[in-house]
Scaffold this active site. Structure first.
Site, PDB file in Angstrom:
ATOM      1  N   ASN A 151     -28.356 -28.186  47.349  1.00 13.28           N
ATOM      2  CA  ASN A 151     -27.669 -27.492  48.444  1.00 13.28           C
ATOM      3  C   ASN A 151     -26.705 -26.505  47.790  1.00 13.28           C
ATOM      4  OD1 ASN A 151     -26.193 -26.642  50.620  1.00 13.28           O
ATOM      5  ND2 ASN A 151     -25.129 -28.583  50.961  1.00 13.28           N
TER       6      ASN A 151
ATOM      7  N   LYS B 188     -24.960 -24.323  49.155  1.00  6.14           N
ATOM      8  CA  LYS B 188     -23.848 -23.968  50.050  1.00  6.14           C
ATOM      9  C   LYS B 188     -23.687 -22.441  50.099  1.00  6.14           C
ATOM     10  CE  LYS B 188     -21.847 -28.384  48.910  1.00  6.14           C
ATOM     11  NZ  LYS B 188     -20.774 -29.290  49.155  1.00  6.14           N
TER      12      LYS B 188
ATOM     13  N   HIS C 291     -25.081 -31.246  58.066  1.00  2.00           N
ATOM     14  CA  HIS C 291     -24.249 -31.474  56.875  1.00  2.00           C
ATOM     15  C   HIS C 291     -22.802 -31.666  57.333  1.00  2.00           C
ATOM     16  CE1 HIS C 291     -22.115 -30.692  53.126  1.00  2.00           C
ATOM     17  NE2 HIS C 291     -23.246 -30.987  52.514  1.00  2.00           N
TER      18      HIS C 291
HETATM   19  C1  PEP Z   1     -23.599 -31.729  49.429  1.00  6.06           C
HETATM   20  O1  PEP Z   1     -22.951 -30.749  49.746  1.00  6.06           O
HETATM   21  O2  PEP Z   1     -24.591 -32.056  50.109  1.00  6.06           O
HETATM   22  C2  PEP Z   1     -23.186 -32.494  48.260  1.00  6.06           C
HETATM   23  C3  PEP Z   1     -23.709 -33.666  48.062  1.00  6.06           C
HETATM   24  O3  PEP Z   1     -22.237 -31.915  47.457  1.00  6.06           O
HETATM   25  P1  PEP Z   1     -21.745 -32.441  46.026  1.00  6.06           P
HETATM   26  O4  PEP Z   1     -22.962 -32.849  45.248  1.00  6.06           O
HETATM   27  O5  PEP Z   1     -21.044 -31.275  45.403  1.00  6.06           O
HETATM   28  O6  PEP Z   1     -20.852 -33.603  46.275  1.00  6.06           O
END
Ligand code: PEP
Length: 254
Positions: free
Chosen positions: A13, A15, A98
């Site tokens: 992801n 983002k 999410h």
């Molecule tokens: C996410 O945003 O789905 C996630 C798991 O982020 P991170 O791995 O940075 O905790």
């Protein structure tokens, strides 16, 4: 993980990171992962990056995913992206619900359900995110919270549709914080999610659903997490933006 019944999936992801030019370069740097046969790999990228990433991954097994979609096919929804638009760009997966979307963009269990149904109807595979806050965990209500999120997210789905969803268990306190759930704690919730699916749809359907863990998964903790029987891979945020770390996580899923 249990490959007899379901797929192992490692999904990044990204983002809101990487411009289309940066995304194209970074996706190309992940192409060595094309030789991986044991795990399905998906890159869930910002909508604007999808054409560039699709181009970079052309002729590879790496799939492209989106991070959100609207539940209507088209219309007066300024700024939104529909399922047919994503399908037209060969997108395969879409993250739904999410915690950042729930927290900052007003997404509710109801919109999660509508989006997941729209994704399924339009031929996308939804990755439905659920997870408890630190306060909820401390209050001992994790299972109640997760059960309700699952129940509302899958409302009105048929058994055939359930077989096409992926669930991501993402404890909110673990996302982007560097705090990871222990393999035992993560397994307990993923097992509970499968039991919840079983109570609605029976054992055969429940065992076919891939359940991912997400929350500060990295190259060091990935193996122990994914070795758990009900954890079928990971949804990776921060570490999916580092080629070495993401590659190591995929390799840990062997
Ligand atoms: C996410 O945003 O789905 C996630 C798991 O982020 P991170 O791995 O940075 O905790």
């Amino acid at each position: 993980m249990d490959r007899r019944y379901r797929k192992t999936i490692v999904a990044g992801n990204w983002k809101m990171n990487l411009t289309p030019s940066e995304a194209k370069k970074f996706a190309a740097s992940l192409l060595p992962l094309n030789s991986v046969k044991y795990t399905h790999i998906a890159l869930c990228v910002p909508a604007i990056d999808i054409p560039a990433v699709t181009k970079a991954l052309k002729n590879s097994h790496l799939a492209v995913g989106a991070q959100n979609c609207h539940f209507e096919e088209k219309g007066a929804f300024t700024g939104e992206v529909s399922v047919p638009m994503l399908r037209d760009l060969n997108v395969k997966y879409v993250i739904i619900g999410h915690s950042e979307r729930r927290q900052y963009f007003g997404e509710t269990d109801e919109t999660v359900n509508k989006k997941a149904l729209a994704a399924l109807a339009g031929g996308l595979r939804p990755i439905i995110c659920v997870g408890e806050t630190q306060e909820q965990r401390d209050a001992g209500v994790t299972e109640e919270v997760i059960k309700l999120q699952i129940k509302l997210a899958i409302k009105d789905m048929t058994p055939a549709q359930i077989r096409r969803i992926t669930v991501a268990y993402e404890p909110i306190w673990a996302i982007g914080t560097g705090k990871t759930a222990t393999p035992e704690d993560a397994e307990a919730v993923c097992k509970f999610i499968r039991a919840t699916l079983r109570s609605f749809f029976g054992a055969r359907v429940a065992r076919s659903v891939s359940i991912l863990y997400g929350g500060s998964m990295n190259e060091k903790n990935a193996k122990a997490l994914m070795q758990q029987p009900d954890i079928d891979g990971g949804l990776i945020g921060g570490a999916s933006l580092k080629a070495d770390a993401f590659t190591a996580i995929v390799e840990a899923s062997k």
